[in-house]
Scaffold this motif. Sequence first.
Motif, PDB file in Angstrom:
ATOM      1  N   THR A  11       0.843  -1.199   0.000  1.00 11.32           N
ATOM      2  CA  THR A  11       0.000   0.000   0.000  1.00 11.32           C
ATOM      3  C   THR A  11       0.875   1.245   0.000  1.00 11.32           C
ATOM      4  O   THR A  11       1.733   1.403   0.885  1.00 11.32           O
ATOM      5  N   HIS A  14      -0.236   8.485  -0.643  1.00 12.42           N
ATOM      6  CA  HIS A  14       0.004   9.683  -1.438  1.00 12.42           C
ATOM      7  C   HIS A  14      -0.274  10.927  -0.601  1.00 12.42           C
ATOM      8  O   HIS A  14      -0.973  10.862   0.415  1.00 12.42           O
ATOM      9  N   GLN A  18      -4.408   9.853   0.522  1.00 14.27           N
ATOM     10  CA  GLN A  18      -4.903   8.798  -0.343  1.00 14.27           C
ATOM     11  C   GLN A  18      -3.957   7.585  -0.317  1.00 14.27           C
ATOM     12  O   GLN A  18      -2.743   7.730  -0.222  1.00 14.27           O
ATOM     13  N   ARG A  19      -4.548   6.423  -0.449  1.00 19.05           N
ATOM     14  CA  ARG A  19      -3.778   5.180  -0.444  1.00 19.05           C
ATOM     15  C   ARG A  19      -4.027   4.419  -1.741  1.00 19.05           C
ATOM     16  O   ARG A  19      -5.144   4.395  -2.258  1.00 19.05           O
ATOM     17  N   GLU A  20      -2.974   3.777  -2.206  1.00 19.62           N
ATOM     18  CA  GLU A  20      -3.076   3.006  -3.438  1.00 19.62           C
ATOM     19  C   GLU A  20      -2.439   1.622  -3.227  1.00 19.62           C
ATOM     20  O   GLU A  20      -1.317   1.525  -2.733  1.00 19.62           O
TER      21      GLU A  20
END
Length: 403
Positions: A11, A14, A18-20
Amino acid sequence: MGHVEDRWYKTLRHPGGQRERVKTELFGKGLRYRVRYIGPDGKERKKSFPDRAKREAEAFLVSTESDKLRGSYVDPKAGRITFAEYAENWLRTRSFDESTRESTEFRVRKHLLPFFGSEHLASIKPGHIREWDASMVGKLAPATRAVVFAHLRTILGAAVDDERIAKNPCSAKSVKPPRPVQRRVVPWRYDQVSAIRGGLAQRYRPMVDLGAGCGLRQGEILGLGVDDIDLDAGWVHVCRQVKLVRSRLVFGLPKNDRDRRIPLPDSVAQVLRQHVDDFAPVSLTLPWEDPTTDERVTVPLLFTTTRRGAINRRTFDDKSWRPAVVAAGITPTRATGMHALRHFYASSLLDAGESIKALASYLGHADPGFTLRVYTHLMPASEERTRQAIDRLFEPGSGGAGS
């Protein structure tokens, strides 16, 4: 606290929170989930699981943390030792008398190591135990299977104690321990015992009197010293036996390591008096328990060979006992050894009304329950005694219920 790591994804965070979730360079390679936790010794442990096994990984983590709290945690690496390595260590460190050690080593190496030897302890499951037992059917007698299974259960039980494995697979509900077939003892008649006695050389005949009249085991008879019998007071002190250990004769404690005193009947005492007059006791020195030890014991033995040496039971059985059994019209089997004289003794005492507790003591049985299981069918029927006892109680003038 431990956690489950997904090695295929990571993970990224940002700016702005925000997480991606993105693939790692390990994506699609090897096992996906890795459980990391701290063992009781403070060192990190880990265990990996494949793709789509996240629930199993989480369950393992929960189980591990629970085991740590209960104090029952076992390091998975501890069970990686092979059964052969652990069994050999168990044989080396287990406390046995030497004759028991010899027979146990033989059974473990012949019947257990070929099947389990290369298996890691942690990989042995109840199914393996059932498979081994099924493979032994027809190869081993039920009694031998039961003894070997007991060795297997004891070895794996020691592995539990040593925290090598968490549970003993032999104790699983699906594993049914083999049970020896309990054959009914059929005692010899007096005329059969007498015929066998007559077929022996004169120097060996009193051995039959001690077996049938005092219930001594063969090794106990062979190890009996003149100082162990009190002909006047009527007692026999059983405190040793002669046994074979690694093909050598040694003195040792009686079975169950328990000495005992047995009433000596006058008839047997008279036979022994005559025997001592005819064949003077010979003082012989043998190792104690272990043929390699420096410990030696000297005993004035009542029974010796014609060359004034200690008697080897195998030689005696082949050259003297078996021919006497055949001459008496009895077919030699495993049940016609000198041990059959103990059955004659037990049946005679029970027929005379002796208690199971006393009989167990005289026979040297550690558990009277064992004596009862072996000889219960020889106990006189109690039905008629019960009727007579109640009839006497209800007779007029007896002081019982009818008065």
